[in-house]
Design a protein around this motif. Structure first.
Motif, PDB file in Angstrom:
ATOM      1  N   SER A 164       0.824  -1.208   0.000  1.00  9.63           N
ATOM      2  CA  SER A 164       0.000   0.000   0.000  1.00  9.63           C
ATOM      3  C   SER A 164       0.860   1.260   0.000  1.00  9.63           C
ATOM      4  O   SER A 164       0.561   2.233  -0.714  1.00  9.63           O
ATOM      5  CB  SER A 164      -0.957  -0.001   1.193  1.00  9.63           C
ATOM      6  N   THR A 165       1.949   1.257   0.770  1.00 13.21           N
ATOM      7  CA  THR A 165       2.800   2.438   0.825  1.00 13.21           C
ATOM      8  C   THR A 165       3.506   2.662  -0.505  1.00 13.21           C
ATOM      9  O   THR A 165       3.571   3.796  -1.009  1.00 13.21           O
ATOM     10  CB  THR A 165       3.837   2.305   1.955  1.00 13.21           C
ATOM     11  N   TYR A 166       4.039   1.592  -1.087  1.00 16.94           N
ATOM     12  CA  TYR A 166       4.705   1.728  -2.384  1.00 16.94           C
ATOM     13  C   TYR A 166       3.723   2.235  -3.439  1.00 16.94           C
ATOM     14  O   TYR A 166       4.021   3.190  -4.172  1.00 16.94           O
ATOM     15  CB  TYR A 166       5.294   0.392  -2.829  1.00 16.94           C
ATOM     16  N   LEU A 167       2.549   1.626  -3.503  1.00 14.99           N
ATOM     17  CA  LEU A 167       1.581   1.981  -4.535  1.00 14.99           C
ATOM     18  C   LEU A 167       1.072   3.412  -4.388  1.00 14.99           C
ATOM     19  O   LEU A 167       0.811   4.088  -5.380  1.00 14.99           O
ATOM     20  CB  LEU A 167       0.396   1.012  -4.505  1.00 14.99           C
ATOM     21  N   GLN A 168       0.947   3.873  -3.161  1.00 17.85           N
ATOM     22  CA  GLN A 168       0.343   5.182  -2.942  1.00 17.85           C
ATOM     23  C   GLN A 168       1.345   6.329  -2.904  1.00 17.85           C
ATOM     24  O   GLN A 168       0.954   7.488  -3.077  1.00 17.85           O
ATOM     25  CB  GLN A 168      -0.469   5.172  -1.647  1.00 17.85           C
ATOM     26  N   THR A 169       2.629   6.027  -2.681  1.00 14.43           N
ATOM     27  CA  THR A 169       3.584   7.126  -2.472  1.00 14.43           C
ATOM     28  C   THR A 169       4.758   7.154  -3.452  1.00 14.43           C
ATOM     29  O   THR A 169       5.476   8.152  -3.483  1.00 14.43           O
ATOM     30  CB  THR A 169       4.159   7.073  -1.040  1.00 14.43           C
ATOM     31  N   ARG A 170       4.940   6.122  -4.234  1.00 15.33           N
ATOM     32  CA  ARG A 170       6.110   6.069  -5.114  1.00 15.33           C
ATOM     33  C   ARG A 170       5.922   7.005  -6.304  1.00 15.33           C
ATOM     34  O   ARG A 170       5.092   6.777  -7.190  1.00 15.33           O
ATOM     35  CB  ARG A 170       6.319   4.633  -5.607  1.00 15.33           C
ATOM     36  N   ALA A 171       6.680   8.098  -6.344  1.00 15.12           N
ATOM     37  CA  ALA A 171       6.505   9.116  -7.377  1.00 15.12           C
ATOM     38  C   ALA A 171       6.829   8.586  -8.772  1.00 15.12           C
ATOM     39  O   ALA A 171       6.218   9.005  -9.760  1.00 15.12           O
ATOM     40  CB  ALA A 171       7.372  10.333  -7.052  1.00 15.12           C
ATOM     41  N   ALA A 172       7.780   7.660  -8.868  1.00 12.59           N
ATOM     42  CA  ALA A 172       8.191   7.143 -10.168  1.00 12.59           C
ATOM     43  C   ALA A 172       7.188   6.160 -10.760  1.00 12.59           C
ATOM     44  O   ALA A 172       7.279   5.808 -11.935  1.00 12.59           O
ATOM     45  CB  ALA A 172       9.550   6.459 -10.044  1.00 12.59           C
ATOM     46  N   LEU A 173       6.216   5.730  -9.965  1.00 15.80           N
ATOM     47  CA  LEU A 173       5.243   4.734 -10.413  1.00 15.80           C
ATOM     48  C   LEU A 173       4.200   5.381 -11.309  1.00 15.80           C
ATOM     49  O   LEU A 173       3.445   6.259 -10.870  1.00 15.80           O
ATOM     50  CB  LEU A 173       4.577   4.079  -9.201  1.00 15.80           C
ATOM     51  N   TYR A 174       4.132   4.937 -12.565  1.00 14.60           N
ATOM     52  CA  TYR A 174       3.198   5.536 -13.529  1.00 14.60           C
ATOM     53  C   TYR A 174       1.840   4.851 -13.519  1.00 14.60           C
ATOM     54  O   TYR A 174       0.805   5.491 -13.639  1.00 14.60           O
ATOM     55  CB  TYR A 174       3.786   5.481 -14.941  1.00 14.60           C
TER      56      TYR A 174
END
Length: 208
Positions: free
Chosen positions: A98-108
């Motif tokens: 959840s943290t990666y999906l919601q906060t990772r700026a590089a994730l398109y």
């Protein structure tokens, strides 16, 4: 050059603090355990052992990064929903996801894997809810479509599309089969368009 030509393993992480520097655009692959996520990644990239395919659900316990020749990344997330995983580990995965999906700026965007025989489970909906908060695109692969008749597969696709149009309009969906190697071109075109759109957006940001 093919989008996936020269793709290679980059790194694996089990804690958010160990995430690599955001040097390229990332597209995440997520899905319920045993839905066919690793097989889908291997089929798309035409690499039989790029992502580890286990007969034991819940085997993928880390976030695995695979780098493309263009410097961007496919990111294989831990499978979710396997009941035999200890509660503490499952909680860790959920926080990591959840943290990666919601906060990772590089994730398109996210490619969400669903077994066509069991689409839109409660955990799938939770994943959609988590990620929809970012307003980033989601593309769903209804895997194992070879397990159903063509008519039943198309009917399921229609039903899932109807649900998404009502609740998650930023989502797209398609049929996919690793066994028959079908749906690969459609999925590749979708990912290519995401990387191209992200590049255009980056250029516009720099220009402005």
């Amino acid at each position: 050059m093919s989008l996936f030509q020269n793709i290679h393993f980059y790194t694996t992480v089990n804690h958010l603090k160990d995430l690599p520097p955001a040097t390229g655009v990332e597209v995440a692959f997520a899905g319920r355990s045993n839905a066919g996520k690793s097989s889908a990644i291997n089929t798309l990239t035409r690499r039989s052992r790029l992502a580890y395919v286990s007969k034991t659900p819940g085997r993928t316990q880390h976030i695995n990064f695979f780098q493309l020749a263009n410097g961007h990344f496919l990111v294989d997330l831990p499978g979710y929903g396997y009941a035999k995983v200890p509660h503490a580990i499952r909680q860790h995965w959920e926080q990591l996801l959840s943290t990666y999906l919601q906060t990772r700026a590089a994730l398109y965007g996210m490619v969400l894997i669903m077994d066509i025989r069991h689409p839109l489970t409660q955990l799938d909906l939770q994943m959609l809810e988590w990620f929809s908060l970012t307003q980033k695109p989601i593309h769903i692969l209804l895997t194992k479509s070879d397990k159903l008749s063509r008519a039943r597969a198309m009917q399921t696709l229609k039903e899932v599309k109807h649900f998404l149009n009502e609740h998650y309009p930023q989502c797209s969906v398609q049929l996919f089969s690793s066994l028959l190697v079908s749906g690969v071109d459609e999925a590749t075109d979708r990912l290519t368009s995401w990387f191209e759109a992200s590049h255009k957006g980056n250029n516009e940001t720099i220009t402005n």
